[in-house]
Design an enzyme around this catalytic site. Structure first.
Site, PDB file in Angstrom:
ATOM      1  N   LEU A 101       0.887  -1.168   0.000  1.00  0.00           N
ATOM      2  CA  LEU A 101       0.000   0.000   0.000  1.00  0.00           C
ATOM      3  C   LEU A 101       0.923   1.215   0.000  1.00  0.00           C
ATOM      4  O   LEU A 101       1.989   1.191   0.646  1.00  0.00           O
ATOM      5  CB  LEU A 101      -0.893   0.023   1.245  1.00  0.00           C
ATOM      6  CG  LEU A 101      -2.011  -1.025   1.316  1.00  0.00           C
ATOM      7  CD1 LEU A 101      -2.760  -0.911   2.652  1.00  0.00           C
ATOM      8  CD2 LEU A 101      -2.992  -0.889   0.163  1.00  0.00           C
ATOM      9  N   ASP A 102       0.521   2.278  -0.682  1.00  0.00           N
ATOM     10  CA  ASP A 102       1.335   3.494  -0.700  1.00  0.00           C
ATOM     11  C   ASP A 102       1.497   4.039   0.721  1.00  0.00           C
ATOM     12  O   ASP A 102       0.658   3.786   1.584  1.00  0.00           O
ATOM     13  CB  ASP A 102       0.662   4.604  -1.514  1.00  0.00           C
ATOM     14  CG  ASP A 102       0.460   4.198  -2.956  1.00  0.00           C
ATOM     15  OD1 ASP A 102       1.153   3.296  -3.423  1.00  0.00           O
ATOM     16  OD2 ASP A 102      -0.418   4.811  -3.586  1.00  0.00           O
ATOM     17  N   ARG A 103       2.497   4.862   0.888  1.00  0.00           N
ATOM     18  CA  ARG A 103       2.753   5.455   2.211  1.00  0.00           C
ATOM     19  C   ARG A 103       1.501   6.145   2.762  1.00  0.00           C
ATOM     20  O   ARG A 103       1.197   6.049   3.952  1.00  0.00           O
ATOM     21  CB  ARG A 103       3.903   6.463   2.106  1.00  0.00           C
ATOM     22  CG  ARG A 103       4.372   6.982   3.447  1.00  0.00           C
ATOM     23  CD  ARG A 103       5.727   7.650   3.299  1.00  0.00           C
ATOM     24  NE  ARG A 103       5.610   8.875   2.551  1.00  0.00           N
ATOM     25  CZ  ARG A 103       5.348  10.057   3.096  1.00  0.00           C
ATOM     26  NH1 ARG A 103       5.208  10.160   4.412  1.00  0.00           N
ATOM     27  NH2 ARG A 103       5.251  11.123   2.348  1.00  0.00           N
ATOM     28  N   ARG A 188      -4.867   5.606  -7.656  1.00  0.00           N
ATOM     29  CA  ARG A 188      -4.540   7.027  -7.898  1.00  0.00           C
ATOM     30  C   ARG A 188      -4.416   7.301  -9.393  1.00  0.00           C
ATOM     31  O   ARG A 188      -4.883   8.327  -9.899  1.00  0.00           O
ATOM     32  CB  ARG A 188      -3.234   7.401  -7.171  1.00  0.00           C
ATOM     33  CG  ARG A 188      -3.384   7.312  -5.641  1.00  0.00           C
ATOM     34  CD  ARG A 188      -2.061   7.535  -4.909  1.00  0.00           C
ATOM     35  NE  ARG A 188      -2.127   6.959  -3.577  1.00  0.00           N
ATOM     36  CZ  ARG A 188      -2.632   7.577  -2.506  1.00  0.00           C
ATOM     37  NH1 ARG A 188      -3.112   8.794  -2.602  1.00  0.00           N
ATOM     38  NH2 ARG A 188      -2.670   6.969  -1.334  1.00  0.00           N
TER      39      ARG A 188
END
Ligand code: URA
Length: 236
Positions: A101-103, A188
């Site tokens: 998962l992205d930051r 995104r």
């Protein structure tokens, strides 16, 4: 396997350090009898300083990832392993995140030391659904669900269109997405492809497994029933 090696593999220390723990009488059975480094392995009955051992290899856990933590071992900032017991970083076989998962994405992150299971979860053949809730910078226009479901949407700098994905509007600036693949920054980039921007992203569910009441920053080990749920075909 000798007890000393088992404890070292679980991250209790190097073999030398663990050997000292035996010498100091810190490793006992459930009745408090001191155990020795070369005693046979009976995982469930071993205690270190009176505490049961960490789960044996085959560990699968889910973490409710907060914003600001990266799914990496190397990042100089906060990493998801900071939210787990420090010993978990030293295990052999190593514990790894199942995908990333992205930051700045929150939600359900799986980790396991079982390579075959990891591949089964990420394999496109398993068609495991990943459910996301996105908060958007701009209001939905109304054509997004159709474009995401088309199977023809191309992300910037890619040549293979995305698999059809389901999107439901939850509010003018909120949407729920169900994906069956996991490309880099996929959600995104999907909203960027339709002229919007994701302001916040949360993953409440993978396959049939949901975060439920697990608080942010907390984790729990999964059992066989959780794994059945994860692979359950009747996902959203
Ligand atoms: N898609 C993204 O853009 N980010 C994530 O963290 C997961 C899916």
């Amino acid at each position: 396997m000798k007890l000393v090696k088992h404890l070292a593999n679980l991250g209790y220390g190097s073999r030398k350090e663990v050997a000292w723990m035996f010498r100091e009488g810190r490793v006992t059975d459930a009745a408090g009898e001191v155990l020795y480094a070369d005693d046979p392995l009976d995982h469930g009955s071993v205690r270190v300083d009176g505490q049961p051992l960490d789960p044996p290899p085959g560990l699968v856990l889910m973490l409710h990832k907060p914003v600001g933590y990266t799914c990496s071992m190397k990042d100089p900032g906060r990493i998801v392993f900071d939210l787990l017991p420090p010993r978990f970083r030293l295990r052999d076989p190593a514990l790894s995140t199942v995908g990333r998962l992205d930051r700045d994405t929150t939600g359900l992150l799986l980790l396991t030391d079982d390579g075959a299971l990891l591949h089964r979860i990420v394999s496109p053949k398993s068609r495991l659904a990943k459910v996301y809730e996105a908060t958007l910078a701009d209001a939905l226009r109304g054509d997004e669900a159709g474009r995401f479901a088309s199977g023809a949407l191309l992300l910037e700098s890619e040549t293979t269109p995305l698999l059809p994905a389901r999107m439901d509007a939850l509010a003018p600036r909120r949407a729920r997405l169900v994906l069956h693949e996991g490309r880099y920054h996929q959600v995104r980039r999907m909203f960027a492809a339709v002229g919007n921007r994701v302001a916040a992203l949360h993953r409440p569910q993978v396959g049939g497994l949901a975060l439920g009441e697990l608080p942010e920053g907390h984790w729990r080990a999964l059992d066989a029933a959780d794994l059945d749920r994860l692979f359950s075909p009747e996902t959203p």
